[in-house]
Structure formats: structure tokens, C-alpha cells
Design a protein around this motif. Sequence first.
Motif, mmCIF file in Angstrom:
data_model
loop_
_atom_site.group_PDB
_atom_site.id
_atom_site.type_symbol
_atom_site.label_atom_id
_atom_site.label_comp_id
_atom_site.label_asym_id
_atom_site.label_seq_id
_atom_site.Cartn_x
_atom_site.Cartn_y
_atom_site.Cartn_z
ATOM 1 N N TYR A 38 0.852 -1.187 0.000
ATOM 2 C CA TYR A 38 0.000 0.000 0.000
ATOM 3 C C TYR A 38 0.886 1.233 0.000
ATOM 4 C CZ TYR A 38 -2.926 3.631 2.246
ATOM 5 O OH TYR A 38 -3.574 4.796 2.566
ATOM 6 N N ALA A 39 0.665 2.086 -0.968
ATOM 7 C CA ALA A 39 1.443 3.313 -1.093
ATOM 8 C C ALA A 39 0.652 4.273 -1.964
ATOM 9 C CB ALA A 39 2.812 3.033 -1.705
ATOM 10 N N MET A 40 1.211 5.430 -2.181
ATOM 11 C CA MET A 40 0.566 6.450 -2.992
ATOM 12 C C MET A 40 1.618 7.123 -3.865
ATOM 13 S SD MET A 40 -1.715 8.229 0.021
ATOM 14 C CE MET A 40 -2.821 9.029 -1.147
ATOM 15 N N THR A 41 1.163 7.830 -4.870
ATOM 16 C CA THR A 41 2.096 8.634 -5.648
ATOM 17 C C THR A 41 2.827 9.616 -4.735
ATOM 18 O OG1 THR A 41 0.647 8.476 -7.580
ATOM 19 C CG2 THR A 41 2.310 10.207 -7.606
ATOM 20 N N GLY A 91 5.575 2.337 1.108
ATOM 21 C CA GLY A 91 4.792 2.624 2.306
ATOM 22 C C GLY A 91 4.750 1.439 3.233
ATOM 23 N N VAL A 92 3.812 0.528 2.971
ATOM 24 C CA VAL A 92 3.690 -0.680 3.788
ATOM 25 C C VAL A 92 3.589 -1.886 2.867
ATOM 26 C CG1 VAL A 92 2.480 0.598 5.603
ATOM 27 C CG2 VAL A 92 1.163 -0.702 3.931
ATOM 28 N N ALA A 93 3.953 -3.057 3.393
ATOM 29 C CA ALA A 93 3.811 -4.308 2.642
ATOM 30 C C ALA A 93 3.836 -5.468 3.626
ATOM 31 C CB ALA A 93 4.927 -4.471 1.602
ATOM 32 N N MET A 94 3.331 -6.598 3.185
ATOM 33 C CA MET A 94 3.327 -7.800 4.013
ATOM 34 C C MET A 94 4.496 -8.698 3.640
ATOM 35 S SD MET A 94 1.014 -7.616 6.283
ATOM 36 C CE MET A 94 0.807 -9.299 6.885
ATOM 37 N N PRO A 95 4.873 -9.625 4.528
ATOM 38 C CA PRO A 95 5.900 -10.618 4.181
ATOM 39 C C PRO A 95 5.451 -11.504 3.031
ATOM 40 C CG PRO A 95 5.534 -10.525 6.558
ATOM 41 C CD PRO A 95 4.431 -9.741 5.923
#
Length: 549
Positions: A341-344, A350-354
Amino acid sequence: MDSTNSETSKFANLAEFQRRTPPPEPLGRLLARAAERFGRRPHLTFLNRTWTFEQTHDLAGRLSAGLQAHGVGADDRVGVCLANLPHYPLACFALWGLGAAGVGMNPLYSLRQLSGIAVDSGVRWVVTSDHPASIGKLRELAAQVGCRLIVCRADAADLAGGPPPDLCDGEVALSDLLEAAPARGWGEPEVEALAMIQYTGGTTGAPKGAMLSHRNIWFAAHQIRNWLHRIRDGREAWYAAAPFSHITGLVNYIVEPAIVGGEAILTERFSPRELLELVRQGRLTILTAIPTMLSAIVAEPDAGELDWSGVIHVLVGGAPVPLELARRFHDLTGLWPQQGYAMTETSGSGVAMPSSAVPGHECATGLPMHDVPIEIRSVDDPGRRMGPGEPGEVCFGGPNVIASYWNRPLTDNELTPDGLFRSGDVGYLSEDGALYVVDRLKDVIICSGYNVYPRTIEDAVLEHPAVAETVAVGAPDDYRGETVLSVVTLRPGASLSLPELQDFLREKLSPIEMPKRLEILDAIPKTENAKLSRQAIRAMFSTAAPAPA
């Protein structure tokens, strides 16, 4: 989230994702360093042609000199309106070496959209191709706004000694710019210099030009590289299907391979058959996708027959990954999609899962990457921090977050009082630091005064064995204000009625969340970036439902 969690934590191995980012440098140095370290390794592959790092570094240097000879210099902005052709990363590195900035322009955009971007950013030149679907539109653009076109061949033959494209008056062939000797002092702008303007928000209002500095992009790309901890320098290959004009394509396919000496296998348009063939050949090692791409893969009858062991990471962003889709993909491939999950405005990180499912957190959106503070703030009072499990607006900090939009500063509607970027998304943090994004604030359906989140409905509907893709939106309702409309496509040979769907969902959704309307389409409309388009669905089904008798 603290990377020193105890061994009992579900995220005790988080430290392996949290290597520190080296000090930022101008982005041009990435390609120069890659040419030194991985010179004869493949860098860009397109239509059965491959260019090594040595070759792309030489081409980018020559293009930089050619642009300079035509008056492009530091602080200038040049539009890059191309599909995923090798000319796109060459143009980016050439501009970055000069201290100039690129302006991402999607060739699928309408003339009106492109004109708005060109006027707002003040581009004097636009790099484009002779593809028949776009060259006429770009020539109209040039006439309207007074910019000049640099034209390349859509088949990239001009990078392999082939003839230049046919030109009109005032246009310049990109191959002619390559005749210059490589620029001197290439790759030396300050890290705070503007590298790229990426426009965002065009579906909800006037597009805003996010000003991405060399520093922003450097940190974002290294944050992603560190999170994808299985990456091996000089050995990886990406299937570059997301548009380069989107932040995902820019960071993951242009910058990331230059950091690790990886190959970007370019394609103008995503094809599940092409992707599966790369898997069959053992050429693909990293897949960066959006959920609609996963849906297309699982729909292929032979996807589960292939050996997917060569793929080490599947990073998925752009939209939430429904749990049922993640399970279907895992069942076929043995790979768990790493929700991100991120944005321009956060430069694509931003964030991410393993890379494997975390028990109890299979539906989580992600864990904060290194140097990315994530806080949940009150929607009504963005200065107030919410506690674990309490929903509010997701807010970002970190060196990857932009400082401003082009031609206007960030406002109080976009920043918290202490300077965090407000995402416009509703979410919460778990006790152990996992982020759950519930939905966009603007997408919340209000039924009889209650807030209903479309993602909750979509996750439940997708569990029905007949459903291939789904979008939930609020449709006008004379009695409730809005009612839940579920729009679906079906798997081959399947059928579905509203009573059948409601019966299936009875134990999964509350009565207020239950879809009251069902529409079955052959295909759900998608945006230019292949995301399911809520805006198009709302426009299609804007008629109010009758009030109950």
C-alpha cells in the motif's frame, strides 16, 4: 513498528526487511554504477531485443547530450508520453543526469487530460512514439500548447540501427539525439532536485502534480528493495506490465533494476499468456502486480500446472487484494501475494506484508517499511492519534513523502498539524503494528445513516465460487439515501442471482451491508492503469432504486 520485536511476535523476522537505506544520491548514478557492476548483464528486453547495462548507460548519456544540445537543461521539465518502451527509462535517466525533470504522461489519456498536464507543468518538449494510436493525438497536443515532440519508433528499431520514424515539421527524431557524444558531468544534480512530476487525483478533481525529488525516489526504491529481501543482485527479472507513467512502474521497473542489476522485461500491455510463458521459461523472478492481474492469472486454465518456484516475490498494490483472490492465487502457484500500500505522494513505497501468510493477519494491508512512520488520526481532528484497533485516517511520514505539489503547496486538508501526509483512506493499526486499510473515505457507502465499507462487501462476495471479479458501490436509493450495489463478473459457465448471493452472504455480512442490487457484466470497466473503476460503475448505475412498498 519496532524491528526489535520478541521472538514470540508474529513479526519477529521483521528485522530482515529493515536494512538501512544508503545515503541518497542523484538517480543517474544508479545507472552509472550498474553499468560498472553489471555491464554485460541484460537490462531492458523488448520485442526479443535486449540491451545490457553498458548499452543503456551509453544510450542514456548520448540522449542526455542530445537533449542538452537542443536547449534542455537543469530545472526544465520534459513530458514523457510513452507506453512501456525502452525509450522511457532512457529518457528518465537522461533527464535526471541533466538535472531536468520528467513529467509522466500516460498515452492512453485523452487529449484534454494530456493538455491539462502539459499546460500545468509547462513542458516545452514531449517524448512520444510513432504508435498510430497516439501520435495523432500528441500532434494535436503540440499544436494546442506550443510544445515540440521528440519522436521514437514504437517497435524500438531506432535503438538498434533501424530507420527513424516519419516526422512532421518541428519534430525531432530521438535517434538523431543519440548522435551526440555522452554528456560530461552526467548524474550530478543535488538530491533535493526535482526528478519527476507524477500527476494524480484526476478521477476525483483537477489532477495534482506530485513533485518527486531524487531523494524521494531513492528512498522509496531502496525501501522496496530492502523489503523484497530475497532479491539477489544481478539475477532478477521483472515483468514490466504496470505503466511506466504510474508510480509503480517508475519505481519498480525503472529505478529498482538499476539498483540491483536486474532485467526489466517490457510489455506494452499486460498479457496473462505472455506472463505464464515467462514463468514456463524460468525467466521471471519478481512479479509486481495489481489485483486485476492476479484475477487474470487464476482464470488461465494451465496456471496451476507451471513450476512457479523461480518466482521469489509477488508484490501487489494499487488496490486491496481480496483474501479469496489471494487464496486462489496461492493454491495455483504456491506463492502468497505480498499486499502493499502506497501512494504517488509517498513515491510508491509505504507498507507491505511478508512473502508468506501471517496467521491472524491474512487480511492485513501491510507493515510499515523502514523510515515510514504510519499513524492513524481522527477523521474529524487530524491532530488526534487513534489507538490500536480504532479506525481513522491513515497518515504517512518519511523521506519518501513529497514536500509539495507542482504550482501549489500541500494544504491543511492534505497534512496533519504536525506535518504527516493525509492519505484519504480509512484504516486502523493492530496491537502488533499491522495496518488494515478499510476503504477510501470518499468510497464509504452511507445507508440509512450507517457507514458501509465497500471492501468488506467485495471480500465476502468474491468468496462465492461463481464470482470472478466484483466492485461494490453506493447506488442512489429513495428510501435509504444509498443502497449497496454489487457488480460482478462470473467465472466461465457460472450463473448467479441476487437471492442466491444474499443467501450465501447471510452469515458473512450484516443486514445493512447486504447487497440490495446485483448487476452481472461481461467485464468490469477499468481505469487507464487497469484498476477496477468505481467511477465508471457509479456512472453506469446511477438510477435510484424504488422505495419499498
